[in-house]
Design a protein around this motif. Structure first.
Motif, short mmCIF file in Angstrom:
data_model
loop_
_atom_site.label_atom_id
_atom_site.label_comp_id
_atom_site.label_asym_id
_atom_site.label_seq_id
_atom_site.Cartn_x
_atom_site.Cartn_y
_atom_site.Cartn_z
N LEU A 614 0.83 -1.20 0.00
CA LEU A 614 0.00 0.00 0.00
C LEU A 614 0.87 1.25 0.00
O LEU A 614 1.92 1.29 0.66
CB LEU A 614 -0.92 0.02 1.22
CG LEU A 614 -1.90 -1.14 1.34
CD1 LEU A 614 -2.58 -1.11 2.69
CD2 LEU A 614 -2.94 -1.05 0.23
N ARG A 617 -0.52 6.41 3.26
CA ARG A 617 -1.88 6.92 3.34
C ARG A 617 -2.00 8.18 4.17
O ARG A 617 -3.10 8.70 4.33
CB ARG A 617 -2.83 5.85 3.92
CG ARG A 617 -2.77 4.51 3.23
CD ARG A 617 -3.27 4.64 1.82
NE ARG A 617 -4.66 5.05 1.81
CZ ARG A 617 -5.39 5.19 0.71
NH1 ARG A 617 -4.83 4.98 -0.46
NH2 ARG A 617 -6.65 5.56 0.77
N VAL A 622 -8.01 3.16 4.45
CA VAL A 622 -7.69 2.51 3.19
C VAL A 622 -9.00 2.10 2.50
O VAL A 622 -9.78 1.31 3.06
CB VAL A 622 -6.79 1.28 3.41
CG1 VAL A 622 -6.50 0.59 2.07
CG2 VAL A 622 -5.51 1.68 4.09
#
Length: 876
Positions: A614, A617, A622
């Protein structure tokens, strides 16, 4: 008789709603169905330039209608056409006076006025308030203007507009279809502003209403509830460009002064009708306090001068707190006879929003039980109206009825004949539909050259003479001479079932090109519908496209059979994720056996730990896309879903959507993939303008030409990776490209499952849906999907990017005409219609697009070549 009535109802329901994209038939100026006496004008220069000569592509008299004298900027000369009945008018075509090369007068612009009754006239204006339309630039070419919004009218006036003193002449054709609803006005409370915290302000007013607006009420007109434009699931999104959020809906708040628990609307019709149902398209985004109405109560008036009948029709809806999709709610009206209907829609939540309302009625008005009952106690039985014949001998004072008997018999015979004709037409249509499932529609009789324009709704059509059809011509004939499409292609009839007989070179050239050129693995000789459609002999679409989409309604990549068969469960490298940590946010779409959800994945970064796939963020949650198999899915669908997981688990590229994890230890089976903050590329670009000083000064969302080139390179890179694995995507388009906040693109396959893009797919009755506007000719005609057909779709995707997704590819052609155009690509006689060069597109890049659309498959570039050609254009 019950069967007859059922067939009538089915036929009526089929035409109860109008789609402006398909309601584009010539109404009869050119072919003479509109008579001379129905065409009038405010003045004429000579008898030979009277209004009867204002017919498109005709040169009788002196070649056109010309008003008397020089036209001044202050003049309001007009040409008036009586269409003979209420009509849904969508397109206007104009020409000047050519008169066999002896005339050169034309109107550069014009206005429209219209009337439904011939008494009250209204001025047409587009969705942003402009009343003037651009017209001709010479005396011979046809200019076709789409009406946005369309109008419902019987009488039309075209008023030429000029800025200088000049002579003008006009020839005209009008396009549309009959307005079967019969609705001539509706009255409603005005729409209201919605100001939700954290969201844009939504103006839910009826912006195209053409009636009166007094004391917070609209009456005596028509507007967005009858324009054929159905609102999206998210009411803040619109189908039109350059309009405000909420534009497609008319909405009211429950606690406002004008509603008081319900919204009352009144509908007036052209005549008495027997109403079978009312369809109301309503928003249901309950997460923002919007729901469909909880119930509705309708009253009826047989005549406008009478009072409302005491007996009402009540209907309770089934509220849905799980699916936020907008939907049609069908309200049965029990064949009640009326000329006016008043309905009260009761709120189920804070807000209620409608985008379309339509009515279905039987053609023959059969008096209902209520109209036969005399409620006054002072009226005796002899004065009661009866519809049954008398059995007793009439008295001497009764008038003779000999004259009525032949009329009654004639009416009965006419009704019986009409029923027989209706049954025959329905059976014939069913037969034709079955034939059309297996073949592209017949190519119509005329041929035109179409020049598409990206910056307006205007196109130029130049129609060469059509040679007379020989008496021994083969193929189906036009069963309805009164309706002709505006955009016409080739007179030859194409049927894939007989292509190899009619076009002998097909079996050789298509076999060599569709399977050769390095795009197909030579050892792939047998494939299933979920695998690549590579074979050693041409095969037709109807044998392969049945299972084109995956079980969730998405595309699912196609791969060689050998590669798929070698995969086992141990090949699933994705980890098992706790399904209770997936929090539902929105349903993105659905298929026959599955659904696609937008979810928030709690603890996903911690689940992966170090080396997480990922991106950073910044502490935000997410978002992931979750494909879920339904509990009622078949065993075959379950196996296909597991196969899709295996395939997705093999993909690892920066520009391909990634499978993050799975939930397969228990039912329902789920796969969790990336989802990007900026959504899909189509929606992202359609909401932006090209970067300029104006966009910077006004804070308008924009993208630069460099951004567009960077997006193109990323898509070519992702497709290069798929091609290296012999994966065939089959549905490459901007709707299937997701975008993060850094403008990184990842190719996905969610587009087919989303209602937002349903119009991008052509449904074959009872079978698959196909993205025909992005498909190569061999995919449509032969059912062959290869890397080469993905290259074709990549060319269309580039075209979308450089038009900022402001219009659909081939937007001026119907689905059937797009299919017909593929036959022209195969014949390669210079008659095929290509997409135009977008103004933003560099010439070298458009040449690359044209290579992607090459007729000969081996001559199309590879994705490696496309990537290498595009990469130097991007500033690194």
């Amino acid at each position: 008789m019950h069967l007859f009535l059922l067939l009538i109802l089915q036929a009526t329901a089929a035409f109860g709603q109008i789609d402006p994209a398909h309601c584009r038939y010539a109404l009869g100026m050119e072919d003479g169905r509109i008579k001379d006496e129905d065409i009038t004008a405010s003045s004429q220069w000579y008898e030979t330039t009277g209004p009867q000569y204002a017919r498109l592509n005709r040169e009788e008299g002196d070649g056109a209608w010309c008003p008397a004298g020089q036209l001044e900027p202050s003049d309001s000369q007009y040409l008036q056409v009586d269409l003979g009945r209420l009509t849904f008018l969508t397109v206007v075509g104009t020409q000047g006076r050519y008169a066999r090369n002896s005339g050169n007068e034309f109107a550069r612009a014009y206005r429209l006025k219209y009337s439904r009754d011939g008494q009250q006239w209204k001025s047409w204006k587009n969705r942003v308030g402009n009343t003037v339309m651009e017209a001709n630039k010479n005396a011979y070419a046809s200019v076709i203007n789409d009406l946005h919004p369309p109008i419902i009218t019987r009488y039309v006036q075209l008023i030429p507009v000029t800025t200088l003193s000049t002579t003008v002449c006009m020839r005209v054709e009008l396009y549309g279809c009959p307005w079967e609803d019969g609705l001539i006005s509706y009255s409603t409370p005005e729409g209201q502003l919605m100001m939700p915290p954290g969201y844009p302000i939504a103006s839910l007013n009826d912006s195209t209403y053409d009636g009166q607006h007094e004391k917070r009420k609209l009456f005596g007109g028509m507007g967005q509830l009858t324009d054929g434009v159905v609102g999206l699931d998210d009411f803040l999104l619109t189908r039109q460009y350059h309009v405000w959020p909420g534009y497609d809906y008319l909405g009211w708040r429950n606690d406002s002064l004008v509603t008081q628990g319900y919204v009352e609307m009144e509908f007036v019709f052209d005549r008495q009708r027997n109403f079978t149902s009312m369809k109301v398209h309503s928003n249901n985004m309950f997460s923002r306090s919007v729901k469909i109405f909880s119930s509705v109560s309708c009253s009826f008036k047989a005549r406008l001068i009478t009072g409302w009948e005491a007996e009402t029709v009540e209907f309770n809806t089934v509220l849905d707190d799980r699916n936020p999709s907008a939907r049609y709610v069908t309200v049965p009206l029990n064949r009640r006879t009326a000329k006016s209907i008043r309905c009260r829609f009761y709120f189920a939540d804070v807000w209620m929003m409608f985008s379309e309302i339509s009515f279905q009625s039987e053609d023959t008005v059969i008096p209902s039980q209520m109209t036969l009952v005399v409620t006054s106690p002072s009226v005796n039985e002899e004065n009661t109206i009866s519809t049954t014949p008398k059995t007793a001998n009439p008295s001497a004072s009764d008038p003779p009825d000999d004259g009525n008997t032949p009329i009654l018999i004639g009416c009965l015979v006419t009704i019986i004949l009409l029923l027989v004709i209706i049954i025959f037409l329905i059976l014939w249509c069913q037969y034709v539909c079955k034939v059309l499932e297996k073949a592209p529609r017949r190519i119509l009789d005329e041929e035109v050259t179409v020049r598409l324009s990206s910056c307006s709704d205007t196109i130029i059509l130049q129609t060469p003479p059509v040679p007379p059809r020989s008496s021994h011509a083969t193929g189906p004939t036009n069963t309805d001479p009164h309706y002709e499409r505006v955009f016409l292609l080739d007179p030859q009839y194409q049927n894939p079932a007989v292509l190899r007989n009619k076009l002998p070179e097909l079996s050789q050239s298509a076999e060599a090109s569709a399977c050769g050129g390095g795009y197909a693995e030579p050892d792939v000789t047998q494939c299933t519908p979920h695998q690549c459609f590579h074979s050693n002999a041409p095969h037709y679409a109807e044998t392969d496209i049945v299972r084109l989409q995956g079980v969730t309604g998405s595309n699912m990549y196609a791969v060689p059979a050998l590669t798929v068969d070698s995969l086992t469960r141990k090949d699933i490298s994705a980890a098992e994720f706790p399904r209770q940590q997936l929090i539902f946010r929105e349903k993105l779409g659905e298929g026959q056996f599955g659904e696609v959800h937008l979810c928030e994945a709690e603890g996903l970064p911690e689940f992966f730990g170090e080396g997480s796939p990922l991106p950073d963020r910044d502490g935000r949650s997410v978002l992931v896309a979750v494909k879920q198999l339904r509990a009622d899915a078949t065993s075959q669908a379950r196996n296909d879903f597991l196969k899709e997981i295996k395939i997705m688990s093999r993909l690892n590229d920066p520009n391909i959507i990634r499978l993050l994890c799975v939930c397969v230890s228990s039912d329902p089976l789920c796969m969790v993939t990336e989802y990007m903050e900026n959504g899909d590329l189509n929606m992202f670009l359609s909401q932006r303008e090209i970067e300029s000083t104006l966009t910077h000064a006004n804070n308008i969302p924009s993208v630069s030409l460099s951004d567009l080139l960077h997006m193109s390179v990323q898509i070519s890179s992702g497709m290069k990776y798929l091609a290296s694995l012999n994966f065939v995507h089959r549905d490459l388009a901007t709707r299937n490209c997701l975008l993060d906040r850094r403008l990184t693109i990842k190719i996905a396959d969610f587009g087919m499952s989303r209602n937002l893009y349903s119009s991008d797919y052509y449904r074959i009755q009872g079978r698959a849906v196909l993205p025909i506007r992005w498909m190569a000719w061999e995919s449509i005609l032969l059912g062959k999907f290869t890397t080469a057909s993905d290259v074709w779709a990549f060319g269309v995707t580039l075209w979308e990017i450089f038009t900022l997704c402001k219009e659909q590819p081939y937007s001026l052609l119907s689905d059937e005409q797009v299919i017909e155009n593929t036959g022209e690509f195969f014949r390669n006689q210079g008659r095929q219609i290509f997409l135009y060069a977008p103004p933003l597109c560099p010439p070298s890049l458009f040449e690359l697009m044209m290579r992607c659309w090459g007729r000969d498959i081996p001559n199309r570039p590879s994705f490696e070549g496309l990537y290498q050609a595009l990469r130097p254009h991007v500033n690194q």
